[in-house]
Write a protein that holds these residues in place. Structure first.
Motif, mmCIF file in Angstrom:
data_model
loop_
_atom_site.group_PDB
_atom_site.id
_atom_site.type_symbol
_atom_site.label_atom_id
_atom_site.label_comp_id
_atom_site.label_asym_id
_atom_site.label_seq_id
_atom_site.Cartn_x
_atom_site.Cartn_y
_atom_site.Cartn_z
ATOM 1 N N SER A 17 0.907 -0.874 0.322
ATOM 2 C CA SER A 17 0.540 -0.255 -0.255
ATOM 3 C C SER A 17 1.046 1.450 -0.126
ATOM 4 O O SER A 17 0.834 2.505 -0.551
ATOM 5 C CB SER A 17 -0.766 0.420 1.077
ATOM 6 O OG SER A 17 -1.769 0.776 1.461
ATOM 7 N N LEU A 18 1.652 0.960 0.645
ATOM 8 C CA LEU A 18 2.768 2.628 0.892
ATOM 9 C C LEU A 18 3.211 2.598 -0.226
ATOM 10 O O LEU A 18 3.546 3.651 -0.667
ATOM 11 C CB LEU A 18 4.010 2.343 1.929
ATOM 12 C CG LEU A 18 2.797 3.213 3.244
ATOM 13 C CD1 LEU A 18 3.836 1.744 4.860
ATOM 14 C CD2 LEU A 18 2.624 3.778 3.330
ATOM 15 N N TYR A 19 4.020 1.979 -0.920
ATOM 16 C CA TYR A 19 4.493 1.447 -1.933
ATOM 17 C C TYR A 19 3.903 2.185 -3.365
ATOM 18 O O TYR A 19 4.347 2.841 -4.011
ATOM 19 C CB TYR A 19 5.644 0.494 -2.508
ATOM 20 C CG TYR A 19 7.063 0.277 -1.908
ATOM 21 C CD1 TYR A 19 8.134 1.304 -2.212
ATOM 22 C CD2 TYR A 19 7.447 -0.658 -1.005
ATOM 23 C CE1 TYR A 19 8.585 1.502 -0.729
ATOM 24 C CE2 TYR A 19 8.612 -0.679 -0.342
ATOM 25 C CZ TYR A 19 9.519 0.708 -0.746
ATOM 26 O OH TYR A 19 10.811 0.478 0.092
ATOM 27 N N SER A 20 2.618 1.253 -3.296
ATOM 28 C CA SER A 20 1.823 2.016 -4.639
ATOM 29 C C SER A 20 1.411 3.218 -4.947
ATOM 30 O O SER A 20 0.692 3.557 -5.639
ATOM 31 C CB SER A 20 0.531 0.835 -4.542
ATOM 32 O OG SER A 20 0.256 -0.494 -3.980
ATOM 33 N N ALA A 21 1.288 3.889 -3.882
ATOM 34 C CA ALA A 21 1.270 5.400 -3.465
ATOM 35 C C ALA A 21 1.818 6.270 -4.547
ATOM 36 O O ALA A 21 2.095 7.574 -3.949
ATOM 37 C CB ALA A 21 0.801 5.757 -2.623
ATOM 38 N N HIS A 31 6.204 -9.493 -1.940
ATOM 39 C CA HIS A 31 6.586 -10.965 -1.415
ATOM 40 C C HIS A 31 6.736 -11.154 -0.213
ATOM 41 O O HIS A 31 8.749 -10.321 -0.563
ATOM 42 C CB HIS A 31 7.035 -12.324 -2.561
ATOM 43 C CG HIS A 31 7.139 -13.827 -2.462
ATOM 44 N ND1 HIS A 31 5.608 -14.364 -2.759
ATOM 45 C CD2 HIS A 31 7.742 -14.503 -2.057
ATOM 46 C CE1 HIS A 31 6.208 -15.540 -2.165
ATOM 47 N NE2 HIS A 31 7.484 -15.514 -1.819
ATOM 48 N N GLY A 32 7.170 -11.875 0.208
ATOM 49 C CA GLY A 32 8.276 -12.381 1.836
ATOM 50 C C GLY A 32 7.857 -14.117 1.510
ATOM 51 O O GLY A 32 7.129 -14.987 1.762
ATOM 52 N N ASP A 33 9.557 -14.329 2.082
ATOM 53 C CA ASP A 33 10.023 -16.212 2.337
ATOM 54 C C ASP A 33 9.701 -16.168 3.696
ATOM 55 O O ASP A 33 10.841 -15.413 4.106
ATOM 56 C CB ASP A 33 10.736 -16.236 1.229
ATOM 57 C CG ASP A 33 10.931 -17.662 1.854
ATOM 58 O OD1 ASP A 33 10.724 -18.441 2.231
ATOM 59 O OD2 ASP A 33 11.378 -18.392 0.440
ATOM 60 N N SER A 37 15.875 -13.229 5.009
ATOM 61 C CA SER A 37 15.902 -12.419 5.715
ATOM 62 C C SER A 37 15.273 -10.682 4.748
ATOM 63 O O SER A 37 15.788 -9.761 5.391
ATOM 64 C CB SER A 37 17.242 -12.151 6.279
ATOM 65 O OG SER A 37 18.470 -11.623 5.345
ATOM 66 N N TYR A 38 14.682 -10.274 3.915
ATOM 67 C CA TYR A 38 14.373 -10.126 3.029
ATOM 68 C C TYR A 38 12.807 -10.087 2.308
ATOM 69 O O TYR A 38 12.385 -11.223 1.678
ATOM 70 C CB TYR A 38 15.045 -9.602 1.793
ATOM 71 C CG TYR A 38 16.168 -11.041 1.303
ATOM 72 C CD1 TYR A 38 15.004 -11.504 0.598
ATOM 73 C CD2 TYR A 38 16.637 -11.181 1.183
ATOM 74 C CE1 TYR A 38 15.565 -12.478 -0.871
ATOM 75 C CE2 TYR A 38 17.179 -12.619 0.682
ATOM 76 C CZ TYR A 38 16.298 -13.714 -0.369
ATOM 77 O OH TYR A 38 17.062 -14.139 -0.980
ATOM 78 N N LEU A 39 12.498 -9.015 1.522
ATOM 79 C CA LEU A 39 11.012 -8.681 0.825
ATOM 80 C C LEU A 39 11.530 -8.900 -0.661
ATOM 81 O O LEU A 39 12.859 -8.535 -1.912
ATOM 82 C CB LEU A 39 10.640 -8.616 0.946
ATOM 83 C CG LEU A 39 9.780 -8.007 2.903
ATOM 84 C CD1 LEU A 39 8.895 -7.073 3.093
ATOM 85 C CD2 LEU A 39 9.009 -9.303 2.829
ATOM 86 N N ILE A 40 10.644 -8.723 -1.906
ATOM 87 C CA ILE A 40 10.853 -9.091 -3.096
ATOM 88 C C ILE A 40 9.829 -8.296 -3.448
ATOM 89 O O ILE A 40 8.786 -8.495 -3.102
ATOM 90 C CB ILE A 40 11.415 -9.941 -3.732
ATOM 91 C CG1 ILE A 40 11.016 -10.818 -3.848
ATOM 92 C CG2 ILE A 40 13.183 -10.667 -3.524
ATOM 93 C CD1 ILE A 40 10.186 -12.564 -4.781
ATOM 94 N N ALA A 41 10.276 -7.459 -5.117
ATOM 95 C CA ALA A 41 8.357 -7.263 -5.460
ATOM 96 C C ALA A 41 9.151 -6.743 -6.725
ATOM 97 O O ALA A 41 9.882 -6.888 -7.501
ATOM 98 C CB ALA A 41 8.961 -5.664 -4.874
ATOM 99 N N ILE A 42 7.918 -7.294 -7.534
ATOM 100 C CA ILE A 42 7.283 -6.308 -8.749
ATOM 101 C C ILE A 42 6.979 -5.469 -9.059
ATOM 102 O O ILE A 42 5.940 -4.936 -8.178
ATOM 103 C CB ILE A 42 6.650 -8.004 -9.160
ATOM 104 C CG1 ILE A 42 7.179 -9.623 -8.556
ATOM 105 C CG2 ILE A 42 6.458 -7.864 -10.826
ATOM 106 C CD1 ILE A 42 6.991 -11.245 -9.406
#
Length: 102
Positions: A17-21, A31-33, A37-42
């Motif tokens: 939500s914050l990045y989509s703004a 996406h998180g696993d 220790s990190y997230l990824i984004a498309i």
């Protein structure tokens, strides 16, 4: 909410939500696993904003209707850096905490 490998709890919907703004973003998936220790984004940039950024960075006008040129711009490392800068600024502005790796 999910827990990353180092123990940090993250609300993926909030991050999305914050990045989509960010104005340059059209669509975003985070996406998180729990084993990492990190997230990824498309990230899918907004075509109008992408054309403006590409024109500014490349120094030549990039038309919104020229899909071939927009596709090239989306893969250009200089344009990618500009999009990452915009996302980094969005994170700082909205108070997202954590580490950013590029």
């Amino acid at each position: 909410i999910m827990k990353l490998a180092q123990g940090e709890y993250v609300a993926l919907e909030r991050v999305e939500s914050l990045y989509s703004a960010c104005p340059i973003i059209s669509q975003l998936y985070v996406h998180g696993d729990s084993l990492q220790s990190y997230l990824i984004a498309i990230v899918f940039p907004d075509p109008v904003q992408l054309a403006a950024v590409a024109s500014r960075v490349m120094g030549t006008p990039v038309s919104l209707q020229d899909m071939v040129e927009l596709d090239k711009a989306a893969q250009d490392p200089r344009i990618e850096r500009e999009i990452l800068k915009a996302l980094d600024e969005q994170a700082r502005t909205t108070g997202l905490n954590g580490y950013v790796y590029f």
